[in-house]
Write a protein that holds these residues in place. Structure first.
Motif, PDB file in Angstrom:
ATOM      1  N   SER A 169     -36.914 -27.617 -62.929  1.00 42.14           N
ATOM      2  CA  SER A 169     -36.186 -27.476 -64.188  1.00 42.14           C
ATOM      3  C   SER A 169     -36.500 -28.614 -65.149  1.00 42.14           C
ATOM      4  N   LEU A 170     -36.819 -29.783 -64.616  1.00 41.49           N
ATOM      5  CA  LEU A 170     -37.155 -30.928 -65.464  1.00 41.49           C
ATOM      6  C   LEU A 170     -38.602 -30.890 -65.937  1.00 41.49           C
ATOM      7  N   LEU A 171     -39.504 -30.528 -65.036  1.00 41.12           N
ATOM      8  CA  LEU A 171     -40.928 -30.544 -65.363  1.00 41.12           C
ATOM      9  C   LEU A 171     -41.293 -29.431 -66.332  1.00 41.12           C
ATOM     10  N   TYR A 172     -40.607 -28.301 -66.256  1.00 38.75           N
ATOM     11  CA  TYR A 172     -41.003 -27.128 -67.039  1.00 38.75           C
ATOM     12  C   TYR A 172     -40.069 -26.826 -68.217  1.00 38.75           C
ATOM     13  N   VAL A 173     -39.438 -27.847 -68.744  1.00 38.97           N
ATOM     14  CA  VAL A 173     -38.598 -27.658 -69.932  1.00 38.97           C
ATOM     15  C   VAL A 173     -39.449 -27.105 -71.079  1.00 38.97           C
ATOM     16  N   GLY A 174     -39.002 -26.015 -71.710  1.00 42.32           N
ATOM     17  CA  GLY A 174     -39.727 -25.426 -72.824  1.00 42.32           C
ATOM     18  C   GLY A 174     -40.941 -24.619 -72.438  1.00 42.32           C
ATOM     19  N   HIS A 175     -41.174 -24.457 -71.149  1.00 38.43           N
ATOM     20  CA  HIS A 175     -42.329 -23.728 -70.631  1.00 38.43           C
ATOM     21  C   HIS A 175     -41.857 -22.386 -70.082  1.00 38.43           C
ATOM     22  N   PRO A 176     -42.729 -21.355 -70.019  1.00 40.82           N
ATOM     23  CA  PRO A 176     -42.310 -20.095 -69.398  1.00 40.82           C
ATOM     24  C   PRO A 176     -41.751 -20.252 -67.989  1.00 40.82           C
ATOM     25  N   TYR A 177     -42.246 -21.251 -67.242  1.00 41.61           N
ATOM     26  CA  TYR A 177     -41.751 -21.483 -65.892  1.00 41.61           C
ATOM     27  C   TYR A 177     -40.297 -21.970 -65.880  1.00 41.61           C
ATOM     28  N   ALA A 178     -39.748 -22.277 -67.031  1.00 39.93           N
ATOM     29  CA  ALA A 178     -38.343 -22.690 -67.080  1.00 39.93           C
ATOM     30  C   ALA A 178     -37.423 -21.568 -66.614  1.00 39.93           C
ATOM     31  N   VAL A 179     -37.921 -20.342 -66.651  1.00 41.50           N
ATOM     32  CA  VAL A 179     -37.156 -19.198 -66.135  1.00 41.50           C
ATOM     33  C   VAL A 179     -37.472 -19.045 -64.647  1.00 41.50           C
ATOM     34  N   ASP A 180     -36.470 -19.171 -63.816  1.00 42.74           N
ATOM     35  CA  ASP A 180     -36.648 -19.058 -62.371  1.00 42.74           C
ATOM     36  C   ASP A 180     -36.821 -17.585 -62.007  1.00 42.74           C
ATOM     37  N   PRO A 181     -37.967 -17.189 -61.427  1.00 42.28           N
ATOM     38  CA  PRO A 181     -38.168 -15.777 -61.076  1.00 42.28           C
ATOM     39  C   PRO A 181     -37.204 -15.281 -60.003  1.00 42.28           C
ATOM     40  N   ASN A 182     -36.577 -16.205 -59.266  1.00 48.64           N
ATOM     41  CA  ASN A 182     -35.583 -15.799 -58.278  1.00 48.64           C
ATOM     42  C   ASN A 182     -34.261 -15.413 -58.921  1.00 48.64           C
ATOM     43  N   GLY A 183     -34.068 -15.814 -60.176  1.00 53.30           N
ATOM     44  CA  GLY A 183     -32.846 -15.477 -60.877  1.00 53.30           C
ATOM     45  C   GLY A 183     -31.762 -16.523 -60.724  1.00 53.30           C
ATOM     46  N   THR A 184     -30.678 -16.299 -61.417  1.00 53.97           N
ATOM     47  CA  THR A 184     -29.478 -17.124 -61.304  1.00 53.97           C
ATOM     48  C   THR A 184     -28.312 -16.211 -60.945  1.00 53.97           C
ATOM     49  N   ARG A 185     -27.238 -16.791 -60.486  1.00 53.99           N
ATOM     50  CA  ARG A 185     -26.074 -15.976 -60.160  1.00 53.99           C
ATOM     51  C   ARG A 185     -25.590 -15.210 -61.399  1.00 53.99           C
ATOM     52  N   GLN A 186     -25.693 -15.866 -62.560  1.00 52.19           N
ATOM     53  CA  GLN A 186     -25.230 -15.219 -63.786  1.00 52.19           C
ATOM     54  C   GLN A 186     -26.115 -14.032 -64.160  1.00 52.19           C
ATOM     55  N   SER A 187     -27.437 -14.218 -64.091  1.00 52.12           N
ATOM     56  CA  SER A 187     -28.328 -13.125 -64.490  1.00 52.12           C
ATOM     57  C   SER A 187     -28.242 -11.952 -63.517  1.00 52.12           C
ATOM     58  N   ILE A 188     -28.198 -12.241 -62.232  1.00 51.04           N
ATOM     59  CA  ILE A 188     -28.113 -11.174 -61.229  1.00 51.04           C
ATOM     60  C   ILE A 188     -26.811 -10.394 -61.392  1.00 51.04           C
ATOM     61  N   GLU A 189     -25.744 -11.081 -61.713  1.00 51.04           N
ATOM     62  CA  GLU A 189     -24.451 -10.428 -61.872  1.00 51.04           C
ATOM     63  C   GLU A 189     -24.456  -9.437 -63.032  1.00 51.04           C
ATOM     64  N   ARG A 190     -25.216  -9.744 -64.076  1.00 50.92           N
ATOM     65  CA  ARG A 190     -25.177  -8.921 -65.285  1.00 50.92           C
ATOM     66  C   ARG A 190     -26.159  -7.754 -65.267  1.00 50.92           C
TER      67      ARG A 190
END
Length: 435
Positions: A169-190
């Motif tokens: 999360s620190l290394l890829y700030v502002g980069h496409p990799y900033a989005v975790d392909p595994n998802g977050t609890r919030q995104s999966i919930e929605r």
């Protein structure tokens, strides 16, 4: 004992390629069938067939709102298809010894199948149903949602996994990799069932797909199967809107206070991807560093039970040094000394040769399975400048010189972004940020 092990590994890495050469290397071919790119490596020495269907894009195709959607699709894809319900699918898979699964990565999502040649037709049928014709039953979607949500919640219970995610999360700030392909609890919930179905229709187009197959199958049989299964897909559309671009690392330290028996520390830096000419040299340099850290930090000084250095294999890549330490300042100073030594002194040629042989033996061992070879071909095709580079990689690693190692260490092993999980009072911020 260490010297004996190195000698045995060195002998293996010399003998193994000679044995393979005597058998004659299998001819890898790349062709198009049904509008889809296919890479086939025929293997007749065993009856296992491994296939990997890559969906290009990875994090570059996602947003924070859709993070994890391709993982969600992969996890639910075997739980109901146009042709089979969940129980029918599982019954056929069990009876034929077929293993089907999926994985997500920053550069791509992959759907995989492994089967025996005797049941290849049945396995291919299941694979096509899971990848191209899932029905996303509402009850199964909710069950999978709960499983993913629980898995995501548990990630922070594992200090090592927590550490790696914060580093990304620190290394890829502002980069496409900033989005975790595994998802977050919030995104999966929605995400809804309709979201999954619409995403699948939009992303599964011919230009977005790559199929890699390794096993005892003929090109004619495979081409026929692919054409029949994939010809009806849209030709294009749903591509990732942006390509993964290089990153720049900046020195820094992020600390997370936790009551743990030791401190978990990782330092990450921007590294060349597999397609870069510098990739083999930094791979070897990282291996040399890992050996030296083990010897100096663990064996000689007994400062830790776990210390390492490694490099990922991403388009926008990262290098890593890692340690668990009760005395982080003392330990990190030893690690910094070894990095500086690598940058300032040439590695003795004899020692470098041993390190390269050990590294290549490990690499060849990862290629013992058909699935391992399929994964390697897919990685090089999508992230390494083309599948043919897989065949030249060993020779490029063997050609690395002490000067190459020094140059790679000087060029890339700098501006470390550190993350510490544990007792934040036990680290000198000024020292760490000057690493």
């Amino acid at each position: 004992m260490i010297m004996i092990r190195r000698a045995l590994l060195a002998a293996m890495v010399v003998a193994w390629p000679m044995a393979l050469a005597a058998q004659g290397p299998p001819a890898v071919t790349k062709f198009t069938a049904g509008g889809v790119t296919v890479i086939l490596k025929p293997i007749t020495a065993n009856d296992v067939v491994a296939a990997r269907l890559y969906l290009r894009g990875g994090s570059g195709a996602l947003t924070q709102a859709t993070a994890g959607i391709e993982r969600f699709i992969g996890d639910v894809s075997t739980r109901g298809t146009v042709k089979y319900d969940k129980d029918q699918f599982a019954s056929i898979a069990t009876a034929t010894g077929t293993d089907i699964g999926s994985d997500v990565d920053y550069d791509f999502t992959v759907f995989r199948v492994q089967a025996v040649r005797e049941h290849w037709n049945e396995a291919w049928d299941l694979f096509v149903q899971a990848t191209l014709h899932p029905t996303f039953p509402a009850n199964e979607v909710e069950q999978v949602r709960g499983q993913i949500r629980d898995a995501l919640a548990q990630r922070f219970d594992d200090p090592d996994q927590h550490l790696q995610e914060v580093a990304d999360s620190l290394l890829y700030v502002g980069h496409p990799y900033a989005v975790d392909p595994n998802g977050t609890r919030q995104s999966i919930e929605r995400l809804t069932r309709d979201d999954l179905a619409q995403w699948h229709r939009r992303r599964f187009t011919k230009t977005n797909l790559l199929l890699v197959v390794v096993g005892n199958v003929s090109r004619a049989d495979l081409a026929g199967k692919v054409a029949a299964a994939f010809s009806g897909l849209p030709a294009s559309g749903g591509a990732a809107p942006q390509e993964a671009r290089p990153i720049l690392s900046r020195p820094g330290l992020t600390t997370i206070q936790q009551d743990l028996p030791t401190n978990y520390i990782v330092g990450v830096y921007a590294a060349p991807g597999p397609s870069s000419p510098s990739y083999p040299a930094l791979r070897v340099a990282t291996r040399v560093l890992a050996e030296r850290l083990f010897e100096e930090v663990r064996t000689k000084r007994n400062l830790t039970y776990a210390v390492s250095a490694w490099m990922n294999a991403r388009v926008a890549n990262r290098g890593n040094i890692y340690v668990t330490a009760v005395q982080p300042d003392t330990t990190l100073k030893v690690m910094q000394t070894e990095v500086r030594k690598l940058q300032q002194e040439l590695v003795p040629a004899s020692r470098l040769g041993q390190t390269v042989n050990v590294f290549l033996t490990g690499y060849l061992m990862s290629q013992q399975t058909n699935m391992g070879q399929a994964a390697d071909l897919g990685l090089w095709e999508l992230a390494g400048g083309g599948w043919a580079n897989a065949a030249t990689y060993l020779n490029r690693v063997r050609a690395v010189t002490p000067a190459d190692v020094q140059r790679a260490a000087r060029t890339y092993m700098k501006s470390f972004q550190f993350v510490l999980l544990g007792d934040t009072t036990k680290v000198n911020r000024g020292f760490v940020t000057s690493f």
